[in-house]
Design a protein around this motif. Structure first.
Motif, PDB file in Angstrom:
ATOM      1  N   GLN A 141      13.092 -12.002 -15.178  1.00  0.00           N
ATOM      2  CA  GLN A 141      13.309 -13.449 -15.255  1.00  0.00           C
ATOM      3  C   GLN A 141      12.935 -14.010 -16.614  1.00  0.00           C
ATOM      4  O   GLN A 141      13.614 -14.893 -17.132  1.00  0.00           O
ATOM      5  CB  GLN A 141      12.525 -14.136 -14.135  1.00  0.00           C
ATOM      6  CG  GLN A 141      13.097 -13.771 -12.770  1.00  0.00           C
ATOM      7  CD  GLN A 141      12.548 -14.616 -11.657  1.00  0.00           C
ATOM      8  OE1 GLN A 141      11.402 -15.045 -11.720  1.00  0.00           O
ATOM      9  NE2 GLN A 141      13.344 -14.853 -10.637  1.00  0.00           N
ATOM     10  N   GLN A 142      11.870 -13.480 -17.192  1.00  0.00           N
ATOM     11  CA  GLN A 142      11.494 -13.973 -18.529  1.00  0.00           C
ATOM     12  C   GLN A 142      12.611 -13.655 -19.513  1.00  0.00           C
ATOM     13  O   GLN A 142      12.968 -14.475 -20.356  1.00  0.00           O
ATOM     14  CB  GLN A 142      10.209 -13.313 -18.998  1.00  0.00           C
ATOM     15  CG  GLN A 142       9.079 -13.578 -18.046  1.00  0.00           C
ATOM     16  CD  GLN A 142       7.736 -13.713 -18.714  1.00  0.00           C
ATOM     17  OE1 GLN A 142       7.651 -14.037 -19.883  1.00  0.00           O
ATOM     18  NE2 GLN A 142       6.684 -13.481 -17.974  1.00  0.00           N
ATOM     19  N   ARG A 143      13.186 -12.444 -19.410  1.00  0.00           N
ATOM     20  CA  ARG A 143      14.226 -12.056 -20.374  1.00  0.00           C
ATOM     21  C   ARG A 143      15.508 -12.850 -20.155  1.00  0.00           C
ATOM     22  O   ARG A 143      16.167 -13.257 -21.107  1.00  0.00           O
ATOM     23  CB  ARG A 143      14.461 -10.548 -20.286  1.00  0.00           C
ATOM     24  CG  ARG A 143      13.247  -9.804 -20.843  1.00  0.00           C
ATOM     25  CD  ARG A 143      13.381  -8.327 -20.811  1.00  0.00           C
ATOM     26  NE  ARG A 143      14.425  -7.845 -21.690  1.00  0.00           N
ATOM     27  CZ  ARG A 143      14.586  -6.574 -21.999  1.00  0.00           C
ATOM     28  NH1 ARG A 143      13.752  -5.662 -21.525  1.00  0.00           N
ATOM     29  NH2 ARG A 143      15.570  -6.200 -22.791  1.00  0.00           N
ATOM     30  N   VAL A 144      15.853 -13.076 -18.895  1.00  0.00           N
ATOM     31  CA  VAL A 144      17.111 -13.783 -18.619  1.00  0.00           C
ATOM     32  C   VAL A 144      16.968 -15.286 -18.873  1.00  0.00           C
ATOM     33  O   VAL A 144      17.760 -15.886 -19.611  1.00  0.00           O
ATOM     34  CB  VAL A 144      17.566 -13.517 -17.157  1.00  0.00           C
ATOM     35  CG1 VAL A 144      18.699 -14.446 -16.759  1.00  0.00           C
ATOM     36  CG2 VAL A 144      17.990 -12.052 -17.006  1.00  0.00           C
TER      37      VAL A 144
ATOM     38  N   LYS B 132      20.542 -10.236 -21.587  1.00  0.00           N
ATOM     39  CA  LYS B 132      21.117  -9.554 -20.417  1.00  0.00           C
ATOM     40  C   LYS B 132      20.725  -8.086 -20.575  1.00  0.00           C
ATOM     41  O   LYS B 132      21.417  -7.317 -21.246  1.00  0.00           O
ATOM     42  CB  LYS B 132      22.640  -9.737 -20.417  1.00  0.00           C
ATOM     43  CG  LYS B 132      23.318  -9.178 -19.200  1.00  0.00           C
ATOM     44  CD  LYS B 132      24.808  -9.477 -19.247  1.00  0.00           C
ATOM     45  CE  LYS B 132      25.535  -8.837 -18.089  1.00  0.00           C
ATOM     46  NZ  LYS B 132      26.981  -9.073 -18.128  1.00  0.00           N
ATOM     47  N   PRO B 133      19.580  -7.690 -19.999  1.00  0.00           N
ATOM     48  CA  PRO B 133      19.051  -6.353 -20.284  1.00  0.00           C
ATOM     49  C   PRO B 133      19.895  -5.209 -19.743  1.00  0.00           C
ATOM     50  O   PRO B 133      19.780  -4.085 -20.220  1.00  0.00           O
ATOM     51  CB  PRO B 133      17.664  -6.359 -19.624  1.00  0.00           C
ATOM     52  CG  PRO B 133      17.626  -7.532 -18.724  1.00  0.00           C
ATOM     53  CD  PRO B 133      18.680  -8.496 -19.165  1.00  0.00           C
ATOM     54  N   PHE B 134      20.722  -5.442 -18.743  1.00  0.00           N
ATOM     55  CA  PHE B 134      21.634  -4.431 -18.197  1.00  0.00           C
ATOM     56  C   PHE B 134      22.724  -5.152 -17.434  1.00  0.00           C
ATOM     57  O   PHE B 134      22.683  -6.388 -17.284  1.00  0.00           O
ATOM     58  CB  PHE B 134      20.902  -3.429 -17.293  1.00  0.00           C
ATOM     59  CG  PHE B 134      19.708  -4.009 -16.565  1.00  0.00           C
ATOM     60  CD1 PHE B 134      19.862  -5.054 -15.662  1.00  0.00           C
ATOM     61  CD2 PHE B 134      18.420  -3.522 -16.784  1.00  0.00           C
ATOM     62  CE1 PHE B 134      18.772  -5.588 -14.998  1.00  0.00           C
ATOM     63  CE2 PHE B 134      17.320  -4.061 -16.116  1.00  0.00           C
ATOM     64  CZ  PHE B 134      17.503  -5.100 -15.229  1.00  0.00           C
ATOM     65  N   SER B 135      23.737  -4.402 -16.942  1.00  0.00           N
ATOM     66  CA  SER B 135      24.806  -5.096 -16.218  1.00  0.00           C
ATOM     67  C   SER B 135      25.044  -4.554 -14.808  1.00  0.00           C
ATOM     68  O   SER B 135      25.699  -5.210 -14.007  1.00  0.00           O
ATOM     69  CB  SER B 135      26.104  -5.079 -17.018  1.00  0.00           C
ATOM     70  OG  SER B 135      26.395  -3.773 -17.403  1.00  0.00           O
ATOM     71  N   ARG B 136      24.513  -3.332 -14.492  1.00  0.00           N
ATOM     72  CA  ARG B 136      24.738  -2.769 -13.151  1.00  0.00           C
ATOM     73  C   ARG B 136      23.415  -2.217 -12.594  1.00  0.00           C
ATOM     74  O   ARG B 136      23.281  -1.004 -12.383  1.00  0.00           O
ATOM     75  CB  ARG B 136      25.771  -1.630 -13.221  1.00  0.00           C
ATOM     76  CG  ARG B 136      27.172  -2.056 -13.649  1.00  0.00           C
ATOM     77  CD  ARG B 136      28.094  -0.846 -13.799  1.00  0.00           C
ATOM     78  NE  ARG B 136      27.616   0.074 -14.809  1.00  0.00           N
ATOM     79  CZ  ARG B 136      27.170   1.308 -14.603  1.00  0.00           C
ATOM     80  NH1 ARG B 136      27.115   1.801 -13.381  1.00  0.00           N
ATOM     81  NH2 ARG B 136      26.767   2.070 -15.593  1.00  0.00           N
ATOM     82  N   PRO B 137      22.436  -3.067 -12.345  1.00  0.00           N
ATOM     83  CA  PRO B 137      21.127  -2.547 -11.908  1.00  0.00           C
ATOM     84  C   PRO B 137      21.073  -2.264 -10.398  1.00  0.00           C
ATOM     85  O   PRO B 137      21.960  -2.683  -9.656  1.00  0.00           O
ATOM     86  CB  PRO B 137      20.184  -3.706 -12.236  1.00  0.00           C
ATOM     87  CG  PRO B 137      21.031  -4.919 -12.027  1.00  0.00           C
ATOM     88  CD  PRO B 137      22.428  -4.541 -12.456  1.00  0.00           C
ATOM     89  N   VAL B 138      20.043  -1.547  -9.983  1.00  0.00           N
ATOM     90  CA  VAL B 138      19.672  -1.510  -8.561  1.00  0.00           C
ATOM     91  C   VAL B 138      18.353  -2.284  -8.438  1.00  0.00           C
ATOM     92  O   VAL B 138      17.599  -2.390  -9.415  1.00  0.00           O
ATOM     93  CB  VAL B 138      19.488  -0.077  -8.016  1.00  0.00           C
ATOM     94  CG1 VAL B 138      20.798   0.673  -7.973  1.00  0.00           C
ATOM     95  CG2 VAL B 138      18.431   0.698  -8.782  1.00  0.00           C
ATOM     96  N   ILE B 139      18.117  -2.813  -7.244  1.00  0.00           N
ATOM     97  CA  ILE B 139      16.862  -3.544  -6.994  1.00  0.00           C
ATOM     98  C   ILE B 139      16.064  -2.766  -5.957  1.00  0.00           C
ATOM     99  O   ILE B 139      16.596  -2.413  -4.896  1.00  0.00           O
ATOM    100  CB  ILE B 139      17.141  -4.972  -6.467  1.00  0.00           C
ATOM    101  CG1 ILE B 139      17.922  -5.779  -7.510  1.00  0.00           C
ATOM    102  CG2 ILE B 139      15.843  -5.682  -6.095  1.00  0.00           C
ATOM    103  CD1 ILE B 139      18.370  -7.154  -7.029  1.00  0.00           C
ATOM    104  N   ILE B 140      14.815  -2.487  -6.262  1.00  0.00           N
ATOM    105  CA  ILE B 140      13.944  -1.807  -5.313  1.00  0.00           C
ATOM    106  C   ILE B 140      13.122  -2.875  -4.595  1.00  0.00           C
ATOM    107  O   ILE B 140      12.433  -3.662  -5.245  1.00  0.00           O
ATOM    108  CB  ILE B 140      12.985  -0.818  -6.031  1.00  0.00           C
ATOM    109  CG1 ILE B 140      13.765   0.072  -7.013  1.00  0.00           C
ATOM    110  CG2 ILE B 140      12.205   0.019  -5.016  1.00  0.00           C
ATOM    111  CD1 ILE B 140      14.920   0.832  -6.420  1.00  0.00           C
ATOM    112  N   GLY B 141      13.186  -2.884  -3.252  1.00  0.00           N
ATOM    113  CA  GLY B 141      12.418  -3.863  -2.480  1.00  0.00           C
ATOM    114  C   GLY B 141      13.323  -4.803  -1.702  1.00  0.00           C
ATOM    115  O   GLY B 141      14.529  -4.912  -1.994  1.00  0.00           O
TER     116      GLY B 141
END
Ligand SMILES: Cc1cc2nc3c(=O)[nH]c(=O)nc-3n(C[C@H](O)[C@H](O)[C@H](O)COP(=O)(O)OP(=O)(O)OC[C@H]3O[C@@H](n4cnc5c(N)ncnc54)[C@H](O)[C@@H]3O)c2cc1C
Length: 306
Positions: free
Chosen positions: A140-143, A149-158
């Protein structure tokens, strides 16, 4: 050495509310120390809505909410870009700011340092150490603050509330989440969120699934996930490790005060095991809503001025 009647560590919803309430109740020598350049705590970088004041039904986006918190705090002695490093044997604070390292003493010290997500190491996730692996807070800080936009196709853990906050952040930044992965059989957030993740955001939720390793050479290329006795790879270019909050304990890890798990052990009146050291807000170990932390701070102000 500088001395103050009350020193509050942390300028988030809990710390700022406490300082303002104390001031209204006649305690004038109150200082808030905040390590970031701007006060407001977590809401500063939560670009989504859902932040409400305890005394109103309106909700706001995080940055607007943080601004509303800072407005009444103009009257207080708020020192930003000031990090409390540790405590001395005699209980004084060692802090770092543009002035260098200083010591400060306090009649009453209040810990309002919040909570943080458990790291990759704490969750025993294997694989290479690569850029593109971060928690929700960093995402959130980066966005929202750095417009990256640190990446474009991430996975979310949790699958906690905060994991869905990550999902919203990804959507805001134009990313397409490949999957949400949770070890639990049911979501920690209400089930409707899981349905929404799949139908609205196109992100399947994998339950009872364990992230085993993050794969890639110079950057994240895939994750290895174990589910139902089989292991599979999911292609992605980033990993958001969300949730599993624990109290921000760096300051008192060395036995300065007694703990219960990661959080300071407190009485109902917010007192820790050390005389004149109190704790309030999410540092108490649970990820509460901002309004709840503010209510706690009001309660503490009453106790401190009774
Ligand atoms: C991703 C996410 C989404 C959320 N969404 C919502 C929502 O929609 N609605 C809602 O009501 N709540 C939401 N919450 C919860 C809400 O943000 C918290 O309840 C609230 O911010 C807690 O306030 P706090 O003051 O206890 O801690 P924090 O907000 O964490 O503030 C702690 C402050 O202490 C400072 N600090 C820490 N250590 C030091 C140190 N050593 N020296 C100096 N300063 C220090 C930090 O920089 C920080 O500013 C969300 C939380 C997260 C993580």
């Amino acid at each position: 050495m500088e001395h103050h009647d009350v020193v509050i560590i942390g300028g988030g919803p809990a710390g700022l509310t406490l300082a303002c309430e104390l001031r209204e109740r006649g305690r004038k020598d109150v200082v808030v120390l905040e390590r970031e350049a701007q006060a407001g705590g977590i809401p500063r970088h939560c670009g989504h809505g859902g932040f409400g004041l305890y005394n109103s039904w309106r909700t706001h986006k995080g940055p607007t909410f943080a601004k509303l918190l800072r407005e009444p705090a103009r009257e207080i002695d708020l020192r930003t870009a000031t990090t409390v490093l540790n405590f001395t044997m005699s209980g004084n604070l060692r802090l770092h700011s543009a002035k260098g390292i200083q010591e400060m003493s306090a009649g009453t010290l209040v810990l309002a340092t919040g909570t943080r997500e458990a790291s990759r190491a704490a969750r025993l996730i294997g694989g290479n150490k690569l850029p593109g692996v971060m928690n929700t807070g960093e995402l959130q800080q980066r966005v929202y603050l750095n417009h990256e936009k640190p990446f474009s196709r991430p996975v979310i853990i949790g699958s906690e509330w905060v994991s869905f906050s990550s999902l919203l952040t990804c959507r805001h930044a134009g990313m397409r989440v490949q999957a949400m992965i949770t070890e639990e059989a049911s979501l920690d957030a209400p089930g409707i969120f899981g349905l929404g993740a799949r139908l609205v955001f196109g992100a399947p939720v994998l339950r009872k699934a364990k992230l085993r390793a993050i794969l890639g050479h110079k950057k994240v290329e895939a994750v290895e996930v174990e589910q139902g006795g089989t292991t599979k790879q999911i292609a992605c270019d980033g990993v958001i490790i969300s949730g599993k909050f624990r109290s921000e304990s760096a300051l008192y890890a060395d036995g300065f005060i007694e703990r219960e798990g990661w959080a300071p052990k407190v009485t109902e009146q917010f007192k820790t095991s050390r005389p004149n050291v109190l704790a309030v807000g999410n540092v108490l170990g649970h990820l509460e809503r901002a309004g709840t932390c503010m209510l706690q701070a009001r309660e503490l102000a009453k106790v401190m001025t009774a």
